[in-house]
Motif scaffolding. Structure first.
Motif, PDB file in Angstrom:
ATOM      1  N   VAL A 680       3.555  -6.569 -13.985  1.00 46.48           N
ATOM      2  CA  VAL A 680       3.690  -6.054 -12.620  1.00 46.48           C
ATOM      3  C   VAL A 680       3.264  -4.596 -12.537  1.00 46.48           C
ATOM      4  CG1 VAL A 680       5.321  -5.585 -10.761  1.00 46.48           C
ATOM      5  CG2 VAL A 680       5.508  -7.704 -12.063  1.00 46.48           C
ATOM      6  N   SER A 681       3.674  -3.802 -13.522  1.00 47.54           N
ATOM      7  CA  SER A 681       3.309  -2.380 -13.478  1.00 47.54           C
ATOM      8  C   SER A 681       1.801  -2.200 -13.568  1.00 47.54           C
ATOM      9  CB  SER A 681       4.002  -1.624 -14.609  1.00 47.54           C
ATOM     10  OG  SER A 681       3.617  -2.143 -15.880  1.00 47.54           O
ATOM     11  N   SER A 682       1.158  -2.982 -14.420  1.00 47.18           N
ATOM     12  CA  SER A 682      -0.294  -2.854 -14.540  1.00 47.18           C
ATOM     13  C   SER A 682      -0.995  -3.286 -13.257  1.00 47.18           C
ATOM     14  CB  SER A 682      -0.802  -3.677 -15.720  1.00 47.18           C
ATOM     15  OG  SER A 682      -0.559  -5.063 -15.507  1.00 47.18           O
ATOM     16  N   LYS A 683      -0.468  -4.310 -12.591  1.00 45.29           N
ATOM     17  CA  LYS A 683      -1.059  -4.760 -11.333  1.00 45.29           C
ATOM     18  C   LYS A 683      -0.908  -3.699 -10.246  1.00 45.29           C
ATOM     19  CE  LYS A 683      -2.352  -9.081 -12.224  1.00 45.29           C
ATOM     20  NZ  LYS A 683      -3.720  -9.587 -12.002  1.00 45.29           N
ATOM     21  N   VAL A 684       0.275  -3.129 -10.128  1.00 43.83           N
ATOM     22  CA  VAL A 684       0.522  -2.126  -9.075  1.00 43.83           C
ATOM     23  C   VAL A 684      -0.302  -0.869  -9.320  1.00 43.83           C
ATOM     24  CG1 VAL A 684       2.264  -0.618  -8.045  1.00 43.83           C
ATOM     25  CG2 VAL A 684       2.818  -3.009  -8.535  1.00 43.83           C
ATOM     26  N   LEU A 715       1.737   1.841  -1.629  1.00 41.96           N
ATOM     27  CA  LEU A 715       1.760   1.650  -3.085  1.00 41.96           C
ATOM     28  C   LEU A 715       2.445   2.818  -3.788  1.00 41.96           C
ATOM     29  CD1 LEU A 715      -1.757   0.090  -3.735  1.00 41.96           C
ATOM     30  CD2 LEU A 715       0.458  -0.963  -4.210  1.00 41.96           C
ATOM     31  N   ALA A 716       2.335   4.009  -3.217  1.00 37.85           N
ATOM     32  CA  ALA A 716       3.047   5.152  -3.795  1.00 37.85           C
ATOM     33  C   ALA A 716       4.554   4.931  -3.736  1.00 37.85           C
ATOM     34  CB  ALA A 716       2.661   6.434  -3.070  1.00 37.85           C
ATOM     35  N   ARG A 717       5.016   4.333  -2.633  1.00 31.95           N
ATOM     36  CA  ARG A 717       6.444   4.016  -2.547  1.00 31.95           C
ATOM     37  C   ARG A 717       6.816   2.929  -3.567  1.00 31.95           C
ATOM     38  NH1 ARG A 717      10.000   7.166  -0.498  1.00 31.95           N
ATOM     39  NH2 ARG A 717      11.306   5.403   0.100  1.00 31.95           N
ATOM     40  N   TYR A 718       5.933   1.957  -3.758  1.00 32.36           N
ATOM     41  CA  TYR A 718       6.188   0.931  -4.769  1.00 32.36           C
ATOM     42  C   TYR A 718       6.323   1.570  -6.151  1.00 32.36           C
ATOM     43  CZ  TYR A 718       4.906  -2.835  -1.500  1.00 32.36           C
ATOM     44  OH  TYR A 718       4.862  -3.704  -0.452  1.00 32.36           O
ATOM     45  N   MET A 719       5.413   2.505  -6.435  1.00 32.88           N
ATOM     46  CA  MET A 719       5.448   3.157  -7.747  1.00 32.88           C
ATOM     47  C   MET A 719       6.719   3.963  -7.928  1.00 32.88           C
ATOM     48  SD  MET A 719       1.433   4.278  -8.090  1.00 32.88           S
ATOM     49  CE  MET A 719       1.688   5.166  -9.615  1.00 32.88           C
ATOM     50  N   ALA A 754       8.113  13.986  -1.097  1.00 31.64           N
ATOM     51  CA  ALA A 754       9.326  13.904  -1.915  1.00 31.64           C
ATOM     52  C   ALA A 754       9.252  12.718  -2.868  1.00 31.64           C
ATOM     53  CB  ALA A 754      10.558  13.785  -1.011  1.00 31.64           C
ATOM     54  N   SER A 755       8.602  11.633  -2.436  1.00 31.59           N
ATOM     55  CA  SER A 755       8.448  10.469  -3.314  1.00 31.59           C
ATOM     56  C   SER A 755       7.572  10.799  -4.516  1.00 31.59           C
ATOM     57  CB  SER A 755       7.838   9.308  -2.525  1.00 31.59           C
ATOM     58  OG  SER A 755       8.668   8.920  -1.459  1.00 31.59           O
ATOM     59  N   THR A 756       6.500  11.563  -4.289  1.00 23.75           N
ATOM     60  CA  THR A 756       5.630  11.961  -5.401  1.00 23.75           C
ATOM     61  C   THR A 756       6.396  12.814  -6.398  1.00 23.75           C
ATOM     62  OG1 THR A 756       3.776  11.956  -3.847  1.00 23.75           O
ATOM     63  CG2 THR A 756       3.411  12.998  -5.968  1.00 23.75           C
ATOM     64  N   HIS A 757       7.213  13.727  -5.893  1.00 22.65           N
ATOM     65  CA  HIS A 757       8.041  14.544  -6.791  1.00 22.65           C
ATOM     66  C   HIS A 757       9.021  13.662  -7.554  1.00 22.65           C
ATOM     67  CE1 HIS A 757      11.529  17.114  -7.805  1.00 22.65           C
ATOM     68  NE2 HIS A 757      10.615  18.029  -8.056  1.00 22.65           N
ATOM     69  N   GLY A 758       9.646  12.716  -6.849  1.00 21.31           N
ATOM     70  CA  GLY A 758      10.574  11.810  -7.517  1.00 21.31           C
ATOM     71  C   GLY A 758       9.887  10.948  -8.553  1.00 21.31           C
ATOM     72  N   LEU A 759       8.629  10.562  -8.289  1.00 21.67           N
ATOM     73  CA  LEU A 759       7.865   9.776  -9.256  1.00 21.67           C
ATOM     74  C   LEU A 759       7.686  10.549 -10.562  1.00 21.67           C
ATOM     75  CD1 LEU A 759       6.066   7.353 -10.016  1.00 21.67           C
ATOM     76  CD2 LEU A 759       4.173   8.490  -8.838  1.00 21.67           C
ATOM     77  N   VAL A 760       7.373  11.843 -10.461  1.00 24.11           N
ATOM     78  CA  VAL A 760       7.198  12.661 -11.664  1.00 24.11           C
ATOM     79  C   VAL A 760       8.514  12.766 -12.436  1.00 24.11           C
ATOM     80  CG1 VAL A 760       6.604  14.957 -12.519  1.00 24.11           C
ATOM     81  CG2 VAL A 760       5.299  13.956 -10.645  1.00 24.11           C
TER      82      VAL A 760
END
Length: 1459
Positions: A680-684, A715-719, A754-760
């Protein structure tokens, strides 16, 4: 009828005759051949036929004719109209028998039309009957002419035919109007209805006669309670209530409402009574049309109006105000009436009616319950208004804070919006939100300090309303024959779990019959029988049967799953859980149909997935079970994942970013990954990278404007959702994750940033907790510190979320949105490339720390390849970012890549030719310069580009844009450092090195010099100083400090070449010493004044006195110090200067100990640091460090700004020891080292240029401290160089006049008096000598009036064109052909070790972020004392291009000049 019409005496139709005559005249002008036909057709269509069809409405009959007769009249009118139109019946078969009759009457009709349309006799010969014009029309005409007589006069006078018409008609009209006087106010009863003589008695009689009160429509109206009587007032009068929102225009018969009100009032209106008009939530759908409104004033008897004691208008709103304005003429009688009172709360109504007697509707009263009131809000519109926002249990009220006039009375307006009307709530930022209503075109925008609380309250009531709505009952589709097995199978399995034993037995027997009938392969597990006892807890049996059938009968999958989903919502909670259990085995079979050749089968799979998604969104109670059973199972099916993700993204896109649908889908992606994280991670991630790649096919200026933006944001929210607990498989995808982060950082709305920061944060957390990777304790420490740093406010600023308190809260803030995200609904924040540089280096540090513990790790190579792909591909929104990232992370570079970057720079400059405000082109230019800065140390040592890049940096400096100047100085500093490490300046001076490399480019460089006004051929050093002096006026403290470091570096390079002291005055160093006077205490102390004492005498005589009579020696020749008696060194002055500029002290910085600091704060004295900071103004401590380590293995003597090398040179160590011994600076140079020494500076051109530099600094400085220093040296110059000094008269005249007239500071006035005295004394200098010096300056300053100024904005495109040609020549001269370099890569020749850390310290960011400005006293220039190892000696400060950016700095797209 036809004969009657045609044979009628036309004398009785005089009025009609006149109208038809006029119509004929008009029509004949346009259609001369059809004028008669038009007259006849119009007469029958508008006059005759309407009377025939509706004789009752026309007043011909007293009652309506029977339906049979009405039909005959309609047919009759059709025949007459055909005669009038001269047309036979062709389409209607039943009318064709009349064609002969119609045809026979054509001639008679035509004669009749000619007769009525012929010219009428003179008016005198006709006995006119009385006029049919009503008095109301006459009064309206009177009012119209009276109110517009001035405009009529203006029109007549401006009309081109006014001479033919003359003013006589207008004069007659004016005289008549003056005689008649102003028109009387028209009473409300004088309307169309009064002209029909419609009174209340006649209206009531008419309604009674027709027995309206017995009709069902009237009875239904009474049940609506639009108007009713209830209770009495405090004065004992009966009270009537009118609820305006219950009347629906177009749905309710207005006459019935009037009749109902008449009947309700009739028992009371002979005596005083009171009315409460409830206008809560009234709008256009509840309005009285103009005609109907006027009817109310006619049909009621006069005494009914007279007996109204009071009218209480409750909850007046904005629409009512506009409605009363529109009908102001009809409502004039109510304007200012004392009986009309506006009420805005039940408490005020209680002043007139006791609370127990009040009978307002319950829906109106509930608005006042459970209120959350937010005062001092601002409603933004064409006129902003102050309001209070009240959020109740069912609605939002917006009440005006100031009164508004309605019908002449001050009123608080209260707009009510029910939860059911709210379509969208969008939080724009911390202080602003928008509210979109169902029936309003534009959103309502509000500002308030507690926007988040308001939005959450509104979302709460909206959600409560949604939950209170009954679920819609779907219509069951018809069962097809092929659906029977699947449908019956679901019925049997579902009812096997019933609580009823008999139903369980029946379901079992149904299952047995089903398997027997349709030959289902159940392997003998079932046997139909009666009296079988089946326990209630038989879930395992049901699931086992389902698994067997799913494996043996996969063709039933689609029908079975469709039936399961269809019946799911109607089942109980227990049966829903059972349904999920036996559904799950069938999901694996969807792959068979997904790969099927039949498109219909594939579409059915997609439809089933869509239904499962809808079920997931709607079934809130079953949400966890659906996630685990359905999506956890589907996530394990590799071949189905693409179809599932397509459905997810499509559903999310229909709701929009931030919608409930999008958030549920992102949450469901986690369940999807639970079964197979890697897959799933590779697909997303792969899908995200592909979509970002597609943006290059149709690039847009910003990523948010691209058509693919919604998919990218979703997709950024999915990540983000998958990033927790390593569901993104960071070990396999770290390069791709960092690549996506650098492209999306600070992009999109606040929640996405904020989502991008949370992703990091989550990625780093996954690295720390990942079981696949075994990191050393040192690496784990780096990761833990990085986690802490990324959560600091300085990184919030870099990610564009500086205004939020918690990024995690903003990233998961719930919001209700029905439409997809629109880029225009949020305020886009400009993202500085220097911020991206910092983020990239922080990520690089993390990656390199991890790579040390992973053998043969290719992470960095993969990331570099991804960045390079975007860096060399046109995409305005992403290419600049990719260039910066490529420069930061690349470990090798070829001439081919440098050539590509320079060509990109050239393309950006070509875009500047379109105008200086081209934002994207300037960002691209800045990105290429940053990339060149980062990549230069990686070039091979023999590359000629090392020296050529110096001229690229100089060209960029003169483009005169704030960020470009900062990037240009960084490139220049890196260039000097790189060449210094290569020992280029040991044999040749900087002037010789750079002018030699410039020879093939001389023609282009001279053109650039001429355009700018600085001639490097005449004097290299002074021309370079001319460029660098602008750095002092740069708004960024980092750039100012870098400028000082560059000047110190140039001094050191000259001293190396000449093998002399760094501060020794000579023809090459004097330009840099003069530029450093105001910022370096050591320069001032080492380059003394020869006639200082004479210039400090307070009592100066204006008489000519020889200057050499004063002593020029210091008491202690071996130790020259900066004495506190000197005016520029007084503690008060320095402290005032430092406090005014908010420079921090050393103690304010808390660097991280594990890495060196890019802006390491030097410590010139261990005991007296604070005293030094308080008593001097300079950058001297930038060039030494008392704690620099002694490394004897390298003795190169190279000058090294921060992070350029790991060791200190011997000469700096000696200097450091001297500084450590005493806080007073000791100079070991001869006493003859005087800045203004005529014995050293013998060339008049050098003298003139030196004075010009000093005078230019005076002209553009506003700091008193700097002025004192400069005036002291200029006063000295007026004595030492009296013949050359007149060169700067023009620069100094206005400034000196200002000082003499306005300044009260004696310390500043003393040197100014000295200048004036010297000028007077030497005023007899030969004028031709002045002209000679002036011409010498012109050799350096190509334009004599330039004086080191900057380019005008309008000149930038012209200068950019010259740079483009220069870059083309540079490529042709110094870069080999691309074919020769294909695939060739050079490892850095400047590395110290092979496996050292490449990134800069993140602690350096902490230094700059913790201080409000960079202290000129506290910026490190000397070698770093604890530099982390790196595979190349990159210039630290050049890479740290302004780590600190305040929210208000450098607003784009407007361009700031460096003034």
């Amino acid at each position: 009828v036809s004969d009657c019409c045609c044979d009628h005496d036309c004398a009785h139709l005089s009025t009609v005759k006149e109208k038809k005559e006029n119509k004929k005249a008009v029509v004949s002008q346009r259609f001369p051949q059809n004028s008669i036909g038009a007259v006849g057709s119009a007469m029958f269509l508008r006059f005759v036929n309407p009377a025939i069809v509706s004789p009752y409405e026309a007043g011909i009959l007293d009652k309506k004719p029977l339906p049979r007769i009405e039909r005959g009249l309609k047919l009759m009118s059709k025949i007459l109209q055909s005669i009038a139109n001269h047309v036979l019946f062709t389409k209607e078969e039943h009318m064709r028998p009349f064609n002969d009759f119609v045809k026979s009457n054509f001639d008679s009709a035509r004669r009749f039309f000619l007769d009525i349309a012929s010219d009428s006799p003179p008016s005198d010969s006709v006995n006119h009957s009385l006029s049919f014009i009503s008095d109301g029309n006459v009064l309206a005409l009177h009012r119209l002419l009276w109110n517009n007589q001035e405009r009529i006069g203006q029109y007549l006078s401006s009309n081109r035919d006014h001479k033919a018409v003359g003013r006589r008609p207008f004069d007659k009209m004016s005289t008549l109007l003056a005689y008649l006087g102003p028109p009387e106010h028209k009473p409300v009863a004088d309307t169309h209805w009064s002209s029909l003589n419609l009174t209340s008695s006649k209206f009531e009689e008419f309604m009674t006669r027709h027995q309206v009160h017995e009709k069902e429509e009237f009875k239904a109206l009474k049940t609506l309670n639009i108007f009713y009587q209830a209770g009495t007032s405090k004065t004992g009068n009966p009270v009537f209530y009118y609820v305006a929102r219950r009347f629906k225009t177009g749905q309710i018969n207005g006459d019935l409402l009037i009749y109902h009100v008449l009947l309700t009032l009739k028992p009371y209106y002979a005596k005083p009574y009171e009315i409460v008009v409830d206008l809560t939530h009234v709008g256009p759908s509840n309005r009285f049309k103009t005609d109907f409104l006027s009817k109310w004033f006619v049909v009621f008897p006069g005494f009914a109006y007279e007996n109204v004691a009071a009218v209480y208008v409750y909850n007046c709103n904005t629409w009512v105000r506009e409605y009363t304005k529109y009908h102001e003429r009809l409502l004039t009688g109510l304007k200012g009436s004392k009986r009309l009172q506006f009420i805005d709360s039940p408490a005020k109504l209680a002043e007139h009616i006791e609370p127990e007697q009040q009978k307002l509707p319950a829906a109106t009263l509930t608005l006042e319950e459970d209120l959350k009131v937010f005062h001092n809000a601002l409603k933004l519109a064409h006129k902003d208004t102050k309001v209070s926002i009240k959020v109740g249990s069912t609605a939002v009220q917006v009440t005006s804070a100031e009164r508004t006039r309605v019908l002449g009375q001050p009123v608080f307006l209260n707009d009510v919006y029910y939860a059911s009307e709210i379509e969208e709530i969008c939080l724009v930022d911390e202080s602003q939100f928008t509210l979109t209503m169902a029936n309003q075109g534009t959103p309502l925008t509000f500002m308030h300090q507690e926007c988040d609380a308001i939005v959450q309250s509104i979302i709460h009531i909206r959600t409560r309303w949604e939950l209170s709505q009954p679920d819609s009952i779907p219509q069951h589709t018809k069962i097809r024959p092929k659906d029977v097995p699947g449908t019956l199978l679901n019925i049997a399995l579902l009812n096997l779990g019933s609580s009823d034993p008999s139903l369980r037995s029946a379901a079992y027997n149904l299952l047995c019959a089903l398997t027997c009938t349709f030959n289902l392969k159940i392997e003998g597990q079932l046997l139909e029988t009666s009296g079988l006892c089946i326990p209630a807890n038989n879930t395992l049996f049901i699931v086992s049967i389902s698994k067997t059938l799913a494996a043996n009968e996969p063709h039933l999958t689609l029908e079975f799953l469709e039936e399961c989903i269809s019946g799911f919502s109607k089942s109980s909670i227990e049966l829903k859980h059972l349904c999920l259990e036996y559904m799950t085995p069938w999901l694996l079979n969807l792959v068979r149909f997904c790969k099927h050749n039949d498109d219909a089968k594939r579409q059915r799979v997609t439809a089933i997935l869509d239904k499962l998604i809808t079920m997931t969104i709607n079934e809130k109670q079953m949400y966890p079970s659906i996630q685990a059973k359905i999506w956890g199972s589907l996530g394990q099916i590799t071949d189905l994942l693409d179809v599932v993700l397509d459905s997810f993204i499509k559903t999310s896109a229909t709701g929009g970013l931030g919608s409930i649908k999008a958030e549920v889908m992102a949450d469901t992606a986690v369940a999807l990954a639970s079964g197979n994280v890697k897959l799933v991670s590779s697909k997303v991630i792969g899908r995200m990278c592909k979509i970002i790649d597609k943006t290059c096919l149709s690039p847009t200026p910003t990523l948010e404007q691209h058509l693919m933006w919604d998919d990218i944001a979703i997709l950024a929210r999915y990540m983000l959702m998958l990033s927790f607990n390593n569901s993104l498989d960071v070990a396999a995808h770290l390069p791709y994750l960092f690549h996506v982060v650098t492209l999306l950082v600070a992009t999109g709305p606040l929640s996405l940033r904020a989502s991008t920061h949370g992703l990091v944060i989550n990625i780093i957390h996954s690295l720390c907790t990942c079981s696949q990777l075994n990191f050393s304790e040192e690496t784990k420490q780096v990761l833990r510190l990085s986690l802490t740093e990324f959560s600091l406010p300085k990184f919030y600023l870099l990610f564009g979320i500086s205004k939020v308190k918690s990024a995690a809260v903003i990233a998961f803030r719930s919001s209700y949105r029905d439409r997809s995200f629109s880029p225009g609904s949020y305020e886009r924040e400009t993202f500085a490339l220097s911020s991206l540089e910092t983020v990239t280096e922080a990520l690089l540090e993390i990656m390199e720390a991890c790579m040390r513990d992973i053998p043969a790790c290719k992470w960095l190579d993969q990331w570099t390849e991804l960045a390079q792909k975007f860096a060399f591909q046109y995409n305005p929104s992403l290419q600049p970012r990719a260039l910066v990232v490529f420069g930061c992370i690349s470990k090798r570079v070829s001439h081919s890549q440098i050539k590509q970057i320079i060509r990109i720079l050239s393309k950006g400059l070509e875009s500047c030719l379109k105008g200086p405000d081209n934002y994207n082109s300037q960002v691209l230019i800045e990105a290429t310069v940053i990339a060149l800065t980062k990549l230069q140390p990686l070039l091979s040592k023999e590359s000629p580009m090392h020296k050529a890049l110096f001229w690229v940096a100089v060209a960029v400096l003169q483009l005169d844009e704030v960020n470009l100047y900062s990037a240009g100085t960084a490139l220049l500093e890196q260039n000097l450092h790189t060449l210094d490490t290569m020992r280029v300046f040991y044999d040749k001076s900087p002037e010789e090195v750079f002018m030699e490399i410039r020879r093939p480019l001389e023609w282009h460089c001279k053109q650039m010099d001429h355009f700018v006004g600085l001639n490097f051929s005449a004097n290299f050093n002074f021309a370079l100083v001319g460029h660098l002096l602008k750095g002092y006026r740069h708004p960024s403290p980092t750039t100012v400090a870098r400028t000082v470091r560059i000047l110190h570096t140039l001094l050191a390079l000259i001293s190396k070449h000449l093998k002399c002291d760094k501060f020794e005055v000579n023809t090459q160093s004097v330009a840099y010493l003069a530029a450093l006077l105001t910022v370096s205490e050591e320069v001032r102390s080492r380059c003394s004044l020869k006639h200082r004492k004479s210039l400090l005498i307070s009592d100066l005589s204006m008489d000519p006195v020889p200057m050499d009579t004063y002593s020029s020696h210091i008491t202690d020749p071996s130790c020259r110090t900066l004495r506190e008696t000197q005016p520029w060194a007084s503690p008060q002055v320095s402290e005032r200067y430092l406090s005014a500029h908010h420079y921090p002290t050393v103690g304010q910085i808390s660097p991280r100990t594990r890495k060196s600091m890019s802006l390491d704060m030097g410590q010139p004295s261990q005991a007296n640091t604070k005293k030094l900071l308080g008593t001097r103004k300079s950058f001297d401590h930038l060039i030494s460090d008392s704690k620099a380590p002694k490394r004897p293995e390298i003795e190169s003597g190279m000058t090294t700004p921060p992070k350029m090398r790991r060791v200190a040179e011997n000469d700096y160590e000696i200097e450091t020891q001297r500084i450590g011994n005493s806080h007073l600076r000791k100079v070991s140079v001869s006493e003859s080292n005087v800045l203004l020494d005529e014995e050293v500076l013998t060339d008049p051109k050098i003298q003139a240029l030196l004075l010009t530099v000093l005078a230019t600094q005076v002209k553009y400085t506003t700091d008193d401290f700097d002025q004192r220093i400069l005036y002291e040296y200029l006063a000295e110059a007026s004595v030492v160089f009296p013949k050359v000094f007149p060169v700067v008269h023009n620069l100094l005249d206005s400034k000196i006049n200002t000082v003499l007239s306005m300044c009260q500071d004696t310390n500043l006035l003393n040197p100014v008096h000295g200048i004036v005295q010297s000028v007077v004394y030497h005023e007899e200098s030969p004028p031709q000598l002045y002209n000679t010096h002036q011409s010498n300056i012109c050799l350096l300053l190509c334009h004599p009036d330039t004086h080191l100024l900057t380019l005008q904005q309008t000149q930038i495109p012209d200068y950019a064109e010259l740079i483009v040609k220069f870059l083309e020549a540079l490529i042709d001269s110094y870069l080999p052909a691309a074919d020769e370099e294909r695939g060739e890569e050079h490892q850095s020749q400047l590395s110290i070790t092979a496996n050292l850390n490449l990134s800069n310290s993140m602690t350096s960011l902490a230094t700059s972020q913790h201080s409000p400005g960079v202290d000129k006293e506290n910026v490190q220039l000397s070698p770093s004392s604890a530099l982390s190892s790196g595979c190349r000696t990159r210039h630290g400060s050049a890479s740290q291009v302004q780590k600190q950016r305040s929210a208000g700095s450098f607003k784009r797209p407007s361009i700031k000049k460096i003034v």
